[in-house]
Scaffold this motif. Sequence first.
Motif, PDB file in Angstrom:
ATOM      1  N   LEU A   5      36.119  41.523  49.123  1.00  0.00           N
ATOM      2  CA  LEU A   5      35.608  42.227  47.956  1.00  0.00           C
ATOM      3  C   LEU A   5      34.428  41.449  47.397  1.00  0.00           C
ATOM      4  O   LEU A   5      34.590  40.336  46.878  1.00  0.00           O
ATOM      5  N   TYR A   8      34.126  41.500  41.823  1.00  0.00           N
ATOM      6  CA  TYR A   8      35.537  41.634  41.455  1.00  0.00           C
ATOM      7  C   TYR A   8      35.654  42.024  39.978  1.00  0.00           C
ATOM      8  O   TYR A   8      36.416  41.466  39.217  1.00  0.00           O
ATOM      9  N   LYS A  13      38.730  45.414  41.328  1.00  0.00           N
ATOM     10  CA  LYS A  13      40.182  45.352  41.085  1.00  0.00           C
ATOM     11  C   LYS A  13      40.864  46.664  41.463  1.00  0.00           C
ATOM     12  O   LYS A  13      41.979  46.677  41.998  1.00  0.00           O
ATOM     13  N   GLU A  16      41.038  46.829  45.186  1.00  0.00           N
ATOM     14  CA  GLU A  16      42.122  45.947  45.634  1.00  0.00           C
ATOM     15  C   GLU A  16      43.462  46.673  45.586  1.00  0.00           C
ATOM     16  O   GLU A  16      44.236  46.637  46.556  1.00  0.00           O
ATOM     17  N   ILE A  26      43.512  41.600  51.280  1.00  0.00           N
ATOM     18  CA  ILE A  26      42.286  41.108  50.647  1.00  0.00           C
ATOM     19  C   ILE A  26      42.164  39.621  50.960  1.00  0.00           C
ATOM     20  O   ILE A  26      43.012  38.820  50.531  1.00  0.00           O
ATOM     21  N   LYS A  29      37.621  37.353  47.406  1.00  0.00           N
ATOM     22  CA  LYS A  29      37.214  37.997  46.160  1.00  0.00           C
ATOM     23  C   LYS A  29      36.019  37.203  45.646  1.00  0.00           C
ATOM     24  O   LYS A  29      36.175  36.084  45.163  1.00  0.00           O
TER      25      LYS A  29
END
Length: 233
Positions: A5, A8, A13, A16, A26, A29
């Motif tokens: 990701l 973030y 989020k 996720e 994941i 981040k």
Amino acid sequence: MKIALLGYGKMGKMIEQIALSRGHEIVLKVDANDKEYDIALADVAIDFSIPTSAFNNITNCFKNNVPVISGTTGWLDQYKEAVDICSANNGAFIYASNFSLGVNVFFQLNEYLAKLMKNLSQYNVSMEEIHHTQKLDAPSGTAITLAEGIINNTSLSGWKLDKADANEVPIVAKRIVNVPGTHTVSYQSEVDSIDITHTAHNREGFALGAVIAAEWIIGKHGVFSMKDVLNIG
């Protein structure tokens, strides 16, 4: 599928949550201040970062053979350069101003309506977009994509925020607390109006579309769009 990701915030989020619910992992981040990270840990990267970070995030993926999905707006003056780097590295890339499945159907509807209205000069087209107050860019990337869909299918030559010339699409951008996104395209004449509207109820649709695009791009090479992912258009 191992996902990085890049960005973030709220969208990161939400992505996720959707990714985990679909059985993915994941592995990274990355926030704007994170400079050192190993993107090669991931099978695919999803970029919802900020305009000043997007180009470096995306091209770093290409150089490390990691396909990337990007929904970051505000960096597209470097889009062609990114595509060239993708091609040079035999990478895989999808950029979309909006990953919502419904919005991408709306894009197609907008283009079809523009073709129908092309020769009806008594109608004037305009657009309104409404987003939450934390949205940094105006008009939205989605509104720009809609405007481009109209321009490509009519004799209009451009778009402009608020007051536009006769050969341009005027876009009104409003920012209201807790509005995920509403886009309306209007054709108005002296006798009637034709309006099409897409209203997002939450961010989940954007996140789901991004994850579906990430699932789709694995094993592919080239530059694609959500039309390819959804097999529409």
